[in-house]
Scaffold this active site. Structure first.
Site, mmCIF file in Angstrom:
data_model
loop_
_atom_site.group_PDB
_atom_site.id
_atom_site.type_symbol
_atom_site.label_atom_id
_atom_site.label_comp_id
_atom_site.label_asym_id
_atom_site.label_seq_id
_atom_site.Cartn_x
_atom_site.Cartn_y
_atom_site.Cartn_z
ATOM 1 N N ASP A 124 11.040 27.610 47.717
ATOM 2 C CA ASP A 124 11.858 27.504 46.505
ATOM 3 C C ASP A 124 13.105 26.692 46.837
ATOM 4 O O ASP A 124 13.282 26.249 47.979
ATOM 5 C CB ASP A 124 12.222 28.876 45.934
ATOM 6 C CG ASP A 124 12.281 28.855 44.404
ATOM 7 O OD1 ASP A 124 12.954 27.963 43.848
ATOM 8 O OD2 ASP A 124 11.659 29.724 43.761
ATOM 9 N N HIS A 169 3.631 27.106 33.655
ATOM 10 C CA HIS A 169 4.009 27.180 32.234
ATOM 11 C C HIS A 169 5.392 26.593 31.970
ATOM 12 O O HIS A 169 5.753 26.350 30.817
ATOM 13 C CB HIS A 169 3.895 28.615 31.707
ATOM 14 C CG HIS A 169 4.996 29.535 32.110
ATOM 15 N ND1 HIS A 169 5.273 30.703 31.415
ATOM 16 C CD2 HIS A 169 5.906 29.502 33.134
ATOM 17 C CE1 HIS A 169 6.291 31.326 31.973
ATOM 18 N NE2 HIS A 169 6.674 30.629 33.018
ATOM 19 N N GLY A 178 12.766 23.798 49.582
ATOM 20 C CA GLY A 178 12.094 22.537 49.316
ATOM 21 C C GLY A 178 11.875 22.292 47.841
ATOM 22 O O GLY A 178 12.311 23.066 46.986
ATOM 23 N N ASP A 179 11.162 21.216 47.563
ATOM 24 C CA ASP A 179 10.878 20.777 46.198
ATOM 25 C C ASP A 179 9.367 20.673 46.058
ATOM 26 O O ASP A 179 8.727 19.845 46.721
ATOM 27 C CB ASP A 179 11.535 19.413 45.968
ATOM 28 C CG ASP A 179 11.208 18.813 44.616
ATOM 29 O OD1 ASP A 179 10.460 19.431 43.838
ATOM 30 O OD2 ASP A 179 11.701 17.699 44.337
ATOM 31 N N PHE A 180 8.775 21.506 45.212
ATOM 32 C CA PHE A 180 7.318 21.527 45.154
ATOM 33 C C PHE A 180 6.721 20.263 44.533
ATOM 34 O O PHE A 180 5.517 20.047 44.595
ATOM 35 C CB PHE A 180 6.776 22.777 44.457
ATOM 36 C CG PHE A 180 7.358 23.122 43.101
ATOM 37 C CD1 PHE A 180 7.485 22.198 42.090
ATOM 38 C CD2 PHE A 180 7.741 24.444 42.853
ATOM 39 C CE1 PHE A 180 7.991 22.541 40.849
ATOM 40 C CE2 PHE A 180 8.257 24.799 41.606
ATOM 41 C CZ PHE A 180 8.372 23.844 40.595
#
Length: 335
Positions: free
Chosen positions: A200, A245, A226-228
């Site tokens: 996250d 969603h 991190g950045d998914f």
């Protein structure tokens, strides 16, 4: 003898006034009124003194909320009902942080809903002048509230979701966008043969560290900032808990492609979300979808929509597992 059915005009008036009830519930949560009632009934005067409110206005608020089942009164004494107790911060299924989040971050943007329906632009983008997640990340207190609220949702609305569920095989389980690790803790907490990683944003790490320590899982679950959209850790099983969603299909595919690129051979994916039923069947996801419409570019999806999204990113939808909650576990595998 059943209670008389109110006339349609009365019902519609109550629906139109729903915003007032939402604000009243927010005030109760913010002042910790229901937390103060954990030990038993108190007078309005006591509650006012302890919360720093005025007895007169607080009494009127309490009187209104008896109508929707939040409080009971007997003479001067106020008692929280089982429904009202959910706004106590000490309740195991507390929704107090959700009340704060929705009123402090969602209420204003929903005033832009008319323009959202006309233009497709989320109300949050117009109200904040930027996407919601960008606005949240500007202030650590906003991110902290979001994390607390999501933990509330996990503890209340998703309680029992994994009862009787058996995880697909694989030692390393990665929760992508996993917030404070509560969901991953529930999934592998009683499975000592598994280890986990939560991915996250950096500002979530303090809450995740505290929560995993509280659960006694800090030795088996690590946090990675991190950045998914960019990259995710290698794992055998991936969890996307109420992530897709939040995003439109194009962005959702990017998240899924990050997972596919990092996935070990034979990896499986668990998408934890509501699946919208067909027709007019009442379902919580249809209300959640209204939240998505007002706040984010994402949406709740039907099973065919999940299948199409997964296939576009190189996954096969294997099955949809119903749970005791309003949410499902959508299992998929890498093609």
């Amino acid at each position: 003898m059943s209670a008389p059915v109110p006339p349609p005009a009365v019902v519609m008036s109550q629906l139109l006034g729903g915003f007032q009830v939402s604000q009243a519930l927010y005030v109760v949560a913010k002042l910790d009124i229901c937390t103060m009632l954990d030990d038993g009934p108190r007078t309005v005067a006591e509650l006012a003194e302890r919360s720093g409110a005025l007895a007169g206005p607080l009494g009127r608020l309490v009187r209104t909320l008896t109508m929707v089942g939040v409080f009971r009164t007997e003479g001067d004494l106020v008692t929280a009902t089982p429904l009202g107790a959910l706004l106590s911060r000490a309740h195991p299924a507390s929704l107090a942080a959700v009340a704060e989040l929705w009123m402090e971050t969602h209420y204003g943007p929903f005033g832009e809903l008319l323009e959202t329906v006309r233009t497709g632009v989320p109300g949050a983008d117009r109200y904040f002048g930027m996407p919601m997640f960008a606005w949240l990340s500007e202030d650590p207190t906003r991110s902290e509230l979001m994390t607390r609220a999501m933990a509330n949702v996990t503890g209340a609305l998703r309680a029992g979701m994994f009862d009787g569920y058996e995880l697909p095989p694989g030692r390393v389980v990665a929760d992508i966008g996993g917030a404070d690790g509560s969901v991953l803790g529930r999934l592998i907490g009683d499975r000592p043969e598994r280890v986990g990683v939560v991915l996250d944003l950096p500002e979530v790490e303090p809450a995740a560290t505290a929560r995993l320590t509280e659960l006694g899982l800090a030795d088996r679950i690590t946090f990675t900032a991190g950045d998914f959209f960019a990259s995710v850790p290698a794992a055998d099983v991936y969890v996307l808990s109420f992530v897709l969603h939040d995003w439109d299909d194009e962005s959702g595919v990017r998240v899924l492609e990050s997972i596919r690129e990092a996935a070990r051979p034979g990896a499986r994916l668990l998408v934890l979300e509501g699946v919208v039923p067909p027709g007019d069947t009442p379902h919580l996801t249809k209300m959640v979808d209204l939240t998505m419409l007002g706040m984010l570019p994402g949406r709740e999806r039907t099973q065919p929509e999940f299948r199409a999204l997964l296939e576009k990113a190189g996954f096969t939808l294997d099955r949809v597992v119903p749970t005791p909650t309003a949410f499902s576990i959508v299992e998929a595998s890498v093609n």
